[in-house]
Motif scaffolding. Sequence first.
Motif, PDB file in Angstrom:
ATOM      1  N   LEU A 114       0.666  -0.960  -0.078  1.00 37.62           N
ATOM      2  CA  LEU A 114       0.166   0.443   0.125  1.00 37.62           C
ATOM      3  C   LEU A 114       1.258   1.304  -0.091  1.00 37.62           C
ATOM      4  CD1 LEU A 114      -3.167  -0.001   2.432  1.00 37.62           C
ATOM      5  CD2 LEU A 114      -3.458  -0.533  -0.030  1.00 37.62           C
ATOM      6  N   HIS A 115       1.695   1.770  -0.970  1.00 35.49           N
ATOM      7  CA  HIS A 115       3.088   2.700  -0.938  1.00 35.49           C
ATOM      8  C   HIS A 115       1.403   4.040  -0.911  1.00 35.49           C
ATOM      9  CE1 HIS A 115       1.112   2.552  -5.596  1.00 35.49           C
ATOM     10  NE2 HIS A 115       1.905   1.678  -5.590  1.00 35.49           N
ATOM     11  N   TRP A 116       1.487   5.459  -1.228  1.00 34.18           N
ATOM     12  CA  TRP A 116       1.074   6.469  -1.068  1.00 34.18           C
ATOM     13  C   TRP A 116      -0.283   6.575  -1.782  1.00 34.18           C
ATOM     14  CZ3 TRP A 116      -1.557   8.794   2.785  1.00 34.18           C
ATOM     15  CH2 TRP A 116      -2.155  10.345   1.740  1.00 34.18           C
ATOM     16  N   SER A 117       0.798   6.178  -3.607  1.00 34.59           N
ATOM     17  CA  SER A 117      -0.109   6.355  -4.749  1.00 34.59           C
ATOM     18  C   SER A 117      -1.579   5.516  -4.444  1.00 34.59           C
ATOM     19  CB  SER A 117       0.489   6.606  -5.643  1.00 34.59           C
ATOM     20  OG  SER A 117       0.638   5.200  -6.007  1.00 34.59           O
ATOM     21  N   ARG A 118      -1.563   4.481  -4.104  1.00 30.59           N
ATOM     22  CA  ARG A 118      -2.666   3.762  -3.455  1.00 30.59           C
ATOM     23  C   ARG A 118      -2.940   3.799  -2.159  1.00 30.59           C
ATOM     24  NH1 ARG A 118      -0.032  -3.053  -4.795  1.00 30.59           N
ATOM     25  NH2 ARG A 118      -0.237  -2.722  -6.960  1.00 30.59           N
ATOM     26  N   ARG A 119      -2.602   4.497  -1.773  1.00 33.38           N
ATOM     27  CA  ARG A 119      -3.300   5.077  -0.340  1.00 33.38           C
ATOM     28  C   ARG A 119      -4.747   5.888  -0.632  1.00 33.38           C
ATOM     29  NH1 ARG A 119      -0.485   2.914   5.297  1.00 33.38           N
ATOM     30  NH2 ARG A 119       1.109   1.907   4.519  1.00 33.38           N
ATOM     31  N   PHE A 120      -3.982   6.848  -1.506  1.00 33.67           N
ATOM     32  CA  PHE A 120      -4.407   8.349  -1.769  1.00 33.67           C
ATOM     33  C   PHE A 120      -5.672   7.390  -2.994  1.00 33.67           C
ATOM     34  CE2 PHE A 120      -4.740  12.327  -4.562  1.00 33.67           C
ATOM     35  CZ  PHE A 120      -5.372  12.767  -3.309  1.00 33.67           C
ATOM     36  N   TYR A 259       6.201   9.738  -0.054  1.00 34.48           N
ATOM     37  CA  TYR A 259       5.164  10.060  -0.388  1.00 34.48           C
ATOM     38  C   TYR A 259       5.262  12.025  -0.858  1.00 34.48           C
ATOM     39  CZ  TYR A 259       5.925  11.357   4.680  1.00 34.48           C
ATOM     40  OH  TYR A 259       6.650  12.494   5.566  1.00 34.48           O
ATOM     41  N   GLU A 260       3.859  11.733  -1.090  1.00 32.88           N
ATOM     42  CA  GLU A 260       3.763  13.448  -1.615  1.00 32.88           C
ATOM     43  C   GLU A 260       3.350  13.875  -0.255  1.00 32.88           C
ATOM     44  OE1 GLU A 260       4.325  15.425  -4.190  1.00 32.88           O
ATOM     45  OE2 GLU A 260       5.753  13.330  -5.126  1.00 32.88           O
ATOM     46  N   ALA A 261       4.240  14.966   0.110  1.00 28.02           N
ATOM     47  CA  ALA A 261       3.579  16.160   1.381  1.00 28.02           C
ATOM     48  C   ALA A 261       2.354  16.987   1.524  1.00 28.02           C
ATOM     49  CB  ALA A 261       5.125  17.152   2.112  1.00 28.02           C
ATOM     50  N   ALA A 262       2.233  16.996   0.331  1.00 26.25           N
ATOM     51  CA  ALA A 262       0.920  18.173   0.022  1.00 26.25           C
ATOM     52  C   ALA A 262      -0.108  17.202   0.103  1.00 26.25           C
ATOM     53  CB  ALA A 262       1.021  18.998  -1.254  1.00 26.25           C
ATOM     54  N   GLU A 263      -0.237  15.914  -0.746  1.00 29.13           N
ATOM     55  CA  GLU A 263      -1.421  15.132   0.210  1.00 29.13           C
ATOM     56  C   GLU A 263      -1.799  14.881   1.065  1.00 29.13           C
ATOM     57  OE1 GLU A 263      -1.276  13.898  -4.902  1.00 29.13           O
ATOM     58  OE2 GLU A 263      -0.134  12.329  -3.371  1.00 29.13           O
ATOM     59  N   ILE A 264      -0.554  14.538   1.759  1.00 29.62           N
ATOM     60  CA  ILE A 264      -0.822  14.129   3.272  1.00 29.62           C
ATOM     61  C   ILE A 264      -1.352  15.252   3.787  1.00 29.62           C
ATOM     62  CG2 ILE A 264       0.686  13.791   4.996  1.00 29.62           C
ATOM     63  CD1 ILE A 264       0.413  10.762   3.471  1.00 29.62           C
ATOM     64  N   THR A 265      -0.835  16.223   3.542  1.00 30.06           N
ATOM     65  CA  THR A 265      -1.071  17.794   4.440  1.00 30.06           C
ATOM     66  C   THR A 265      -3.016  18.088   4.437  1.00 30.06           C
ATOM     67  OG1 THR A 265       0.685  18.411   4.298  1.00 30.06           O
ATOM     68  CG2 THR A 265      -1.025  19.259   4.803  1.00 30.06           C
ATOM     69  N   ARG A 266      -2.808  17.637   2.826  1.00 29.02           N
ATOM     70  CA  ARG A 266      -4.625  18.150   2.134  1.00 29.02           C
ATOM     71  C   ARG A 266      -5.382  16.827   2.993  1.00 29.02           C
ATOM     72  NH1 ARG A 266      -3.231  18.592  -1.987  1.00 29.02           N
ATOM     73  NH2 ARG A 266      -4.769  16.921  -3.778  1.00 29.02           N
ATOM     74  N   CYS A 267      -5.014  15.304   3.034  1.00 29.84           N
ATOM     75  CA  CYS A 267      -6.470  14.383   3.405  1.00 29.84           C
ATOM     76  C   CYS A 267      -6.175  14.361   5.240  1.00 29.84           C
ATOM     77  CB  CYS A 267      -5.745  12.945   3.176  1.00 29.84           C
ATOM     78  SG  CYS A 267      -5.534  12.971   1.417  1.00 29.84           S
ATOM     79  N   ALA A 268      -5.110  14.391   5.431  1.00 27.92           N
ATOM     80  CA  ALA A 268      -5.108  14.763   6.936  1.00 27.92           C
ATOM     81  C   ALA A 268      -6.026  16.073   7.156  1.00 27.92           C
ATOM     82  CB  ALA A 268      -3.820  15.468   7.819  1.00 27.92           C
TER      83      ALA A 268
END
Length: 352
Positions: A114-120, A259-268
């Motif tokens: 489950l790498h980040w792109s899959r999780r996203f 992982y993409e920090a911007a996507e992590i921030t947005r999702c969180a």
Amino acid sequence: MEEACAGFTRFDFCQILDATENFSEKMIIGWGGFGRVYKGQLPGGLNVAIKRADEHAAMVEVNSELQLAKLQHANVIRLLGWCIHGKERILVYEFMQNGSLDRYLCDRRKGPLLHWSRRFKIITGLTEGIVYLHKHSMFWLVHRDLKPHNVLLDCNMIPKIADFGSARALSSDVAEERTSRVVGTSGYKAPEYASRGVYSLKTYVFSFGVLVLVIISGRKNTILDKRGDTVGDLVRDAWRTWKDQRLHELVDPLLGERYEAAEITRCAQVALLCSQEDPADRPTMTDVAAMLNSENISSPMEPKQPAALIHGCADIDTTSTYVGRSSRTIDIMITSSAPVSTTVRIILDPEV
């Protein structure tokens, strides 16, 4: 049941017995909202998931599952057919090769898959599925038990929302209902539902918010009931790391720095908005979809700090207030450096 399944394949009971090797225990792949789920293979070679209702299963649970017959979406599990034989009530679904999401989040060997792109993509796929259930289906559906175990992954790791045995339909998108039978899983139940049995579309939004935090972190959300906890330790930790711009500490270690920090921030941030204690503060799933698809979330959309815990709260010398608008109560928690905290509840309009 037969009327609800009109238009779907009616399987003969002998077909079901052959497909499951007479309901062999080795064919069991899980448990659903009202019974066991078996892997089966039809004569043409098609693999299916066969859900067999327990004898004690309430008919309302079976009927809730049958609402799937009216749902057609890429991110919602698809009903293929059914079977009635005496007391046997059986539903046949498409088979998900990769099992449930929790198997990856809880298994340190499978977790790296489950790498980040899959999780996203799982997060955005679930968003689209819930928007459909809330807005574009024939009714407004509240799942009431959204969690990793009830998210199935197909051969392409596309998520499918499954197990609607606990689901309830609402009369409108703003309706609130109350039940004396609270179901679901601790850590995913919204505060108003866990404490008072009140559920609405915003109840579903809370569960989605927690689920997103679980997908980001690989952690469980533990509720500390004896300390007046309403949202869980994962939600509180996520809020702190978000507020202090330390979200890298929340990310599942299995992801490393890939992982993409911007996507992590947005999702969180979206997840924290969804898991607000007051349902009125939570966005709609349509808003969630828009925020996840946007590069920037406007600054006013900031999640509020979760209420402090009783005894030993990390936020010392503060007074936290949570106003439950739907119940018309005000909870005031006073904490200080002293060893004892005080919680006062003011009831503006007592429930009957």
